[in-house]
Design a protein around this motif. Structure first.
Motif, PDB file in Angstrom:
ATOM      1  N   LEU A 274       0.864  -1.175   0.000  1.00  0.00           N
ATOM      2  CA  LEU A 274       0.000   0.000   0.000  1.00  0.00           C
ATOM      3  C   LEU A 274       0.902   1.227   0.000  1.00  0.00           C
ATOM      4  O   LEU A 274       1.447   1.619   1.033  1.00  0.00           O
ATOM      5  CB  LEU A 274      -0.923  -0.002   1.225  1.00  0.00           C
ATOM      6  CG  LEU A 274      -1.750  -1.277   1.452  1.00  0.00           C
ATOM      7  CD1 LEU A 274      -2.700  -1.087   2.631  1.00  0.00           C
ATOM      8  CD2 LEU A 274      -2.521  -1.676   0.209  1.00  0.00           C
TER       9      LEU A 274
ATOM     10  N   ILE B  45      -4.843   5.691   1.083  1.00  0.00           N
ATOM     11  CA  ILE B  45      -5.385   4.444   0.543  1.00  0.00           C
ATOM     12  C   ILE B  45      -6.442   3.959   1.530  1.00  0.00           C
ATOM     13  O   ILE B  45      -6.152   3.798   2.728  1.00  0.00           O
ATOM     14  CB  ILE B  45      -4.287   3.387   0.368  1.00  0.00           C
ATOM     15  CG1 ILE B  45      -3.233   3.904  -0.620  1.00  0.00           C
ATOM     16  CG2 ILE B  45      -4.869   2.071  -0.112  1.00  0.00           C
ATOM     17  CD1 ILE B  45      -1.991   3.067  -0.659  1.00  0.00           C
TER      18      ILE B  45
ATOM     19  N   VAL C 229      -7.825  -6.696  -0.358  1.00  0.00           N
ATOM     20  CA  VAL C 229      -6.618  -6.491  -1.152  1.00  0.00           C
ATOM     21  C   VAL C 229      -5.838  -7.791  -1.112  1.00  0.00           C
ATOM     22  O   VAL C 229      -5.414  -8.240  -0.047  1.00  0.00           O
ATOM     23  CB  VAL C 229      -5.768  -5.325  -0.598  1.00  0.00           C
ATOM     24  CG1 VAL C 229      -4.497  -5.162  -1.418  1.00  0.00           C
ATOM     25  CG2 VAL C 229      -6.573  -4.034  -0.598  1.00  0.00           C
TER      26      VAL C 229
ATOM     27  N   ALA D  50      -1.329  -1.153  -4.401  1.00  0.00           N
ATOM     28  CA  ALA D  50      -2.277  -0.028  -4.457  1.00  0.00           C
ATOM     29  C   ALA D  50      -1.494   1.268  -4.363  1.00  0.00           C
ATOM     30  O   ALA D  50      -0.693   1.454  -3.448  1.00  0.00           O
ATOM     31  CB  ALA D  50      -3.286  -0.124  -3.316  1.00  0.00           C
TER      32      ALA D  50
ATOM     33  N   VAL E  14      -6.006   5.342  -3.938  1.00  0.00           N
ATOM     34  CA  VAL E  14      -6.853   4.185  -4.249  1.00  0.00           C
ATOM     35  C   VAL E  14      -7.899   3.994  -3.163  1.00  0.00           C
ATOM     36  O   VAL E  14      -7.619   4.120  -1.972  1.00  0.00           O
ATOM     37  CB  VAL E  14      -6.000   2.910  -4.411  1.00  0.00           C
ATOM     38  CG1 VAL E  14      -6.874   1.655  -4.383  1.00  0.00           C
ATOM     39  CG2 VAL E  14      -5.210   2.977  -5.699  1.00  0.00           C
TER      40      VAL E  14
ATOM     41  N   VAL F 143     -10.671   1.045  -2.143  1.00  0.00           N
ATOM     42  CA  VAL F 143     -11.322  -0.250  -2.339  1.00  0.00           C
ATOM     43  C   VAL F 143     -12.703  -0.124  -1.702  1.00  0.00           C
ATOM     44  O   VAL F 143     -12.831  -0.057  -0.488  1.00  0.00           O
ATOM     45  CB  VAL F 143     -10.513  -1.401  -1.711  1.00  0.00           C
ATOM     46  CG1 VAL F 143     -11.213  -2.734  -1.949  1.00  0.00           C
ATOM     47  CG2 VAL F 143      -9.101  -1.435  -2.290  1.00  0.00           C
TER      48      VAL F 143
ATOM     49  N   LEU G   8      -9.534  -6.251  -4.844  1.00  0.00           N
ATOM     50  CA  LEU G   8      -8.321  -6.066  -5.632  1.00  0.00           C
ATOM     51  C   LEU G   8      -7.555  -7.376  -5.554  1.00  0.00           C
ATOM     52  O   LEU G   8      -6.952  -7.708  -4.534  1.00  0.00           O
ATOM     53  CB  LEU G   8      -7.486  -4.907  -5.076  1.00  0.00           C
ATOM     54  CG  LEU G   8      -6.158  -4.618  -5.783  1.00  0.00           C
ATOM     55  CD1 LEU G   8      -6.399  -4.210  -7.235  1.00  0.00           C
ATOM     56  CD2 LEU G   8      -5.371  -3.538  -5.052  1.00  0.00           C
TER      57      LEU G   8
ATOM     58  N   ALA H 287      -3.661  -1.379  -8.629  1.00  0.00           N
ATOM     59  CA  ALA H 287      -4.645  -0.297  -8.654  1.00  0.00           C
ATOM     60  C   ALA H 287      -3.884   1.007  -8.832  1.00  0.00           C
ATOM     61  O   ALA H 287      -3.041   1.369  -8.013  1.00  0.00           O
ATOM     62  CB  ALA H 287      -5.451  -0.270  -7.353  1.00  0.00           C
TER      63      ALA H 287
END
Length: 835
Positions: free
Chosen positions: A779, A796, A804, A810, A814, A816, A822, A828
């Motif tokens: 991340l 994020i 994820v 990511a 991003v 989610v 994901l 992403a």
């Protein structure tokens, strides 16, 4: 052998230590050092200390500094020994697979034990250079993989190798061992988790996206932004801000359009004016969309009741000195919102054009009259289009104007439609045949070349005079804007038929719908009219231009002419011609002389290329000395401070349990957990002291003090992770640790985080109830994308029940979404929403 080399470096360190103290040390110290160097895992080293020794130095500072300096000295000696052995064996290893494998183990071990803590510093570049790699100046090499054959690696100036990127000089495959040199040229960027394989060349100014691959023996061309794995795709070219309209064309399309653009550019420079539609009458007013538009779905721009400022320019196609000449007449419309253009439409008389594609148009211009006549014998609709465009009229305002080409409309309900535009006079009594010219031959003479009747006494520019008079009158000038639309088919062949601008759509099946009313009530001056630039490529998500990749596609007529318009407008208005358009012209078969062009001096290529990541000399000195020392000493110094008191307690209790090994074995794990939790707390405190709290949207320079401090903290986080925190990933303890450092992890409501890659920028991470981050997911709360050395931060968010997957990546921004997924090994992109 790897263990032996580590032990040897420890023995050399022991020898230096005794020489400096000028007194011998117990041999058990040598044994301990060799044991620690061989295993090189801090928890094991502590256990070995507990077993082998009875006490520790009285001062925690002395104890901590001894650990920190010990690791530093061991790493330096190990680097020297490894580089010497590696260079001795390098000449023979290509013929001997066993030696090659052995060298790979040496460099990998050195990286894991020492090299990785130099990440982001100039010392890391020097470290790779010592091992045999060729490294340019001002490079930013972050937490990359061990490079097994450094002598096969060439890195140019100003290169950025992102976090967890991989340079692979060799690997085993079904075809045997594949290996080869890797070259990354100046100012290129390898994104996070990017992979550069043997034999590949990454040319200058290239960006290889996160999780993307430079394949074996591939070449990624200068300036490209590449994404993908098996066959990376150039999504755009950043050299001089290249035009994506050109980049997406195939070679034949580029050649045809380049020649066409060069011809028109040469003509534009010669006449210093528009080639087509040179003289025009321009006014401005408003467009009001009707409150009810039957058959048109809800559209963001053309929604009921909306009102926009508008500019309209009428002109002849080629006739520039006599309005009485037979010619197609034009109406260019610009729709604005808050003084910004949202749509430019170029319409003309006649509901069809004489060329289906840009290739047909280019051929028509050069083929000659005989070939044209032969062509229209087999395509009578082309003849109709040619004659149908001509108009003999007393007023621009009493004609119907058609777009011929389509736009792609996207509606609020998600539907997509092809749309054609029409402008008709407000007076419904003025029919479509107003001013129509009856054919007198197979094809009309050259457009604009038909002279007026000798008895015609009207002024040369009577259409211009008429328009100005009407705009200034009480009635003003009024039009009705109409749309003709149809759904986008799935069949490619049917799309080609629909987009064919030589054949109008059947109005009985696809009738024109009245959308709004245009009122022109002001005049623009002649100077303002001349300076107007209509851009057929002006687009937005709701009204898009239909792209073409080949000059044989119907969409190439509109797509290609937009490039020609842009180039000629720059030349006509004496504005600097961007480098990519200059190159486009220079690579055509038609040579355009730009030496007399006012912007020629401003488009000359520089003799030298600037290094994107250039830094002052004092920062280079800092990154060679102070920065790497801090990254090596501070993490182990802090761990020494953490361990000191718990270790004292264990050694104090040890005599009571010396004959009760089972109880001692329980005592050591207790020590490990206690000191591990304390290390996590110290890591959190170090984060706030060194880094503070980054803000979403914040931007810092890559060589700034804040990045230096962040890199030091990343080294602390790495040591603490290896010592204990990696062992508890996925637990409540891990969620609490992240929250301590600024994350928002709903650990009490089922949130699950099982990755140290989520702790890179903890304050940028939010995981809501029942959200999940899988093993080794990354991340990234920060990104470096090659923009002048800037590092940008963004949050994020993994919302409720979002997922994820393992090793997914990511990027900043991003989200989610609730229940979003994901998948493993997925990427992403920035500000992407995963549903």
């Amino acid at each position: 052998m790897v263990g032996l080399l580590s032990c040897l470096s420890a023995a050399i360190g022991y020898t230096l230590y005794t020489w400096l103290l000028q007194k011998p040390q117990p041999l058990e110290h040598l044994g301990f050092l060799c044991l620690c160097a061989s295993v090189h895992w801090l928890p094991f080293n502590v256990i070995a200390y507990i077993i082998m020794f009875k006490d520790i130095p009285a001062s925690p500072l002395t104890f901590s500094m001894t650990i920190a300096i010990g690791y530093l000295v061991h790493g330096i000696i190990l680097t020297f020994l490894t580089s010497v052995l590696h260079r001795i064996l390098s000449s023979s290893k290509q013929e001997n697979r066993t030696l090659m494998w052995f060298c790979h183990r040496l460099t990998t071990s050195l990286h894991l034990k020492f090299g990785k803590f130099l990440s982001g510093t100039e010392a890391f570049c020097m470290y790779l250079h010592v091992l045999g790699a060729k490294i340019g100046s001002h490079c930013s090499i972050r937490a990359i993989n061990p490079i097994t054959d450094p002598e096969l690696v060439l890195i140019g100036d100003g290169v950025h190798l992102g976090d967890f990127s991989r340079i692979v000089t060799g690997f085993h495959s079904s075809n045997g061992y594949v290996h080869g040199p890797v070259k990354v040229e100046a100012n290129s960027v390898i994104g996070s988790q990017g992979l550069v394989l043997p034999g590949s060349v990454v040319e200058s100014n290239v960006i290889l996206g996160a999780l993307s691959v430079a394949p074996v023996n591939s070449t990624l061309r200068t300036g490209g932004v590449f994404v993908g794995s098996q066959n990376p795709v150039m999504v755009k070219n950043i050299t001089h801000w290249l035009d994506d309209r050109i980049e997406e064309m195939d070679n034949k399309y580029k050649t045809v359009l380049g020649n066409l653009a060069a011809n028109f550019a040469a003509a534009t420079l010669k006449v210093k004016s528009r080639y087509f539609h040179r003289i025009g009458a321009t006014g401005k007013g408003s467009l009001r969309v009707y409150d009810t538009v039957h058959g048109l779905p809800d559209h963001k721009i053309f929604s009921p009741g909306k009102c926009y400022p508008i500019i309209i320019r009428h002109s002849n196609c080629l006739s520039s000195d006599d309005d009485a000449r037979l010619d197609p007449r034009g109406a260019a419309i610009r729709i604005l919102s808050n003084e910004t253009s949202i749509l430019d439409l170029t319409l003309k008389t006649g509901n069809a054009f004489h060329a289906r594609t840009i290739g047909d148009f280019a051929t028509w211009l050069v083929c000659g009259a005989a070939a044209r006549e032969e062509h229209v014998k087999h395509a009578p609709h082309i003849r109709d289009a040619m004659w149908g465009s001509l108009r003999n009229t007393d007023s621009y305002t009493e004609l119907h104007y058609y777009s011929n080409v389509c736009r792609l409309f996207r509606f609020e309900n998600g539907d997509e439609m092809y749309v054609k535009f029409k402008l008709r006079p407000f007076d419904e009594m003025i029919g479509e045949d107003s001013g129509k010219v009856d054919p007198t031959g197979l094809l009309p003479p050259e457009t604009g070349a038909i002279p007026r009747d000798e008895n015609d006494k009207r002024p040369l520019l009577f259409l211009d005079d008429d328009f100005k008079r009407r705009v200034s009158s009480r009635e003003q000038v009024r039009y009705v804007l109409q749309f003709q639309f149809r759904h986008v088919p799935n069949d490619e062949a049917e799309c080609e038929t629909i987009l064919d601008c030589t054949k109008p759509w059947d109005e009985s099946e696809y009738p024109y719908v009245e959308v709004g009313e245009i009122i022109i009530d002001q005049l623009l001056s002649d100077e303002e009219s001349v300076n107007l630039e209509f851009n057929p490529f002006l687009k937005c998500r709701e009204i898009d231009v239909i792209r073409a990749t080949s000059c044989t596609q119907s969409a190439s007529m509109d797509h290609g002419r937009s490039v020609v318009y842009s180039i000629c407008q720059h030349l006509r208005n004496n504005r600097p011609l961007p480098e990519y358009w200059r190159n486009f012209l220079e690579h055509s078969d038609v040579k355009v002389d730009l030496t007399g062009c006012p912007m020629a001096a401003r488009i000359k290529k520089p003799d030298t290329q600037n290094v994107t990541l250039a830094r002052p000399w004092y920062k280079t000195v800092w990154m060679m000395s102070g920065q790497p020392l801090l990254q090596l000493i501070i993490p182990y110094f802090l761990m020494g401070m953490v361990i000191f008191t718990p270790l004292n307690m264990v050694l104090h209790l040890k005599p009571h349990y010396v004959n009760q090994f089972s109880q001692l074995s329980w005592l050591i794990p207790g020590f490990w957990v206690g000191s591990g939790v304390l290390a996590g707390v110290v890591c959190g405190l170090a984060k706030w002291v060194l880094v503070g709290k980054k803000k979403e949207g914040e931007t810092v320079m890559i060589w700034s003090t804040s990045v230096y401090l962040d890199t030091i903290w990343q080294a602390v986080r790495t040591v603490v992770g290896e010592y204990f925190m990696e062992m508890v990933s996925g637990s409540v303890l891990f969620g609490l640790w992240m929250n301590l450092m600024g994350s928002h992890i709903a650990w009490s409501h089922g949130a699950y985080v099982d990755s140290m890659g989520a702790v890179l920028n903890p304050e940028m991470v939010t995981v809501e109830p029942y959200g999940c981050v899988g093993r080794d997911a990354l991340l990234f709360g920060h990104v470096y994308d090659g923009e002048g050395g800037k590092v940008k931060f963004g949050k994020i968010k993994v919302k409720e029940a979002g997922f994820v997957g393992s090793r997914a990546v990511a990027m900043p921004g991003v989200v989610v979404a609730n229940g979003g997924n994901l998948g493993a090994l997925s990427l992403a992109m920035k500000e992407e929403i995963i549903k």
